[in-house]
Enzyme design. Sequence first.
Site, mmCIF file in Angstrom:
data_model
loop_
_atom_site.group_PDB
_atom_site.id
_atom_site.type_symbol
_atom_site.label_atom_id
_atom_site.label_comp_id
_atom_site.label_asym_id
_atom_site.label_seq_id
_atom_site.Cartn_x
_atom_site.Cartn_y
_atom_site.Cartn_z
ATOM 1 N N ILE A 33 0.825 -1.210 0.000
ATOM 2 C CA ILE A 33 0.000 0.000 0.000
ATOM 3 C C ILE A 33 0.866 1.271 0.000
ATOM 4 C CG2 ILE A 33 -0.335 0.483 2.488
ATOM 5 C CD1 ILE A 33 -3.145 0.102 -0.091
ATOM 6 N N GLN A 95 12.047 -3.069 9.778
ATOM 7 C CA GLN A 95 10.816 -3.866 9.674
ATOM 8 C C GLN A 95 9.713 -3.075 10.367
ATOM 9 O OE1 GLN A 95 10.760 -7.749 11.614
ATOM 10 N NE2 GLN A 95 8.919 -8.374 10.517
ATOM 11 N N HIS A 101 7.124 -11.162 5.931
ATOM 12 C CA HIS A 101 6.747 -10.825 4.551
ATOM 13 C C HIS A 101 7.998 -10.593 3.719
ATOM 14 C CE1 HIS A 101 7.005 -7.077 6.847
ATOM 15 N NE2 HIS A 101 7.439 -6.512 5.721
HETATM 16 P P1 DGP Z 1 8.533 -3.599 6.241
HETATM 17 O O1 DGP Z 1 8.813 -2.138 6.459
HETATM 18 O O2 DGP Z 1 9.668 -4.342 5.550
HETATM 19 O O3 DGP Z 1 8.032 -4.260 7.498
HETATM 20 O O4 DGP Z 1 7.364 -3.639 5.186
HETATM 21 C C1 DGP Z 1 6.031 -3.459 5.504
HETATM 22 C C2 DGP Z 1 5.343 -3.006 4.248
HETATM 23 O O5 DGP Z 1 3.953 -3.227 4.421
HETATM 24 C C3 DGP Z 1 5.512 -1.525 3.937
HETATM 25 O O6 DGP Z 1 6.157 -1.389 2.682
HETATM 26 C C4 DGP Z 1 4.118 -0.967 3.887
HETATM 27 C C5 DGP Z 1 3.241 -2.182 3.813
HETATM 28 N N1 DGP Z 1 1.992 -2.080 4.521
HETATM 29 C C6 DGP Z 1 1.797 -1.622 5.782
HETATM 30 N N2 DGP Z 1 0.501 -1.680 6.118
HETATM 31 C C7 DGP Z 1 -0.144 -2.193 5.030
HETATM 32 C C8 DGP Z 1 -1.518 -2.477 4.762
HETATM 33 O O7 DGP Z 1 -2.411 -2.296 5.571
HETATM 34 N N3 DGP Z 1 -1.797 -2.991 3.530
HETATM 35 C C9 DGP Z 1 -0.819 -3.206 2.594
HETATM 36 N N4 DGP Z 1 -1.207 -3.703 1.414
HETATM 37 N N5 DGP Z 1 0.478 -2.952 2.815
HETATM 38 C C10 DGP Z 1 0.810 -2.439 4.017
#
Ligand code: DGP
Length: 139
Positions: A33, A95, A101
């Site tokens: 997102i 993170q 993920h």
């Molecule tokens: P990290 O920073 O490596 O933990 O990556 C987490 C990622 O997850 C970041 O790039 C933004 C994404 N993210 C956070 N909240 C959401 C959400 O509610 N939906 C989606 N699709 N992605 C999200």
Amino acid sequence: MAFHHCIFCRIVARDAPAYILAEDGDCLAFMDINPVAPGHALIVAKQHAENIFDIQAPVLQRLMGTVQRVAQAVNAVFLPDGINIVQSNGPGAAQSVPHFHIHVVPRWQNDDLLMNWSLRPGERSAIEANAARLRAILG
Ligand code: DGP
């Protein structure tokens, strides 16, 4: 075990929305997102595990098959100059969601993307359109 306070557990349970790309018994792939580039996607383990230390090795091995499939689709649709597969563990590694993920990050020459990129919301309609293009390949 699923945790209701965990956003990725909620997406897996369909309690929170996401632009979903692919799913199997072990994992769910959906659009990030806060994309750093068009096509930025995530593959998450369905079973809650916080990080590389927690996830069960057989689950991780199976998950990598989906990472490869999504990377192939991103490559075919967006024709990037390259792709990074990024997986972060702990606050020191930036993170931000403590549910395992793997990022598929399309890259372009001179995009100057830094390892600790800042989280900026993407344009929802663009993310949705990019998800549709990827789903057409992923089936
Ligand atoms: P990290 O920073 O490596 O933990 O990556 C987490 C990622 O997850 C970041 O790039 C933004 C994404 N993210 C956070 N909240 C959401 C959400 O509610 N939906 C989606 N699709 N992605 C999200």
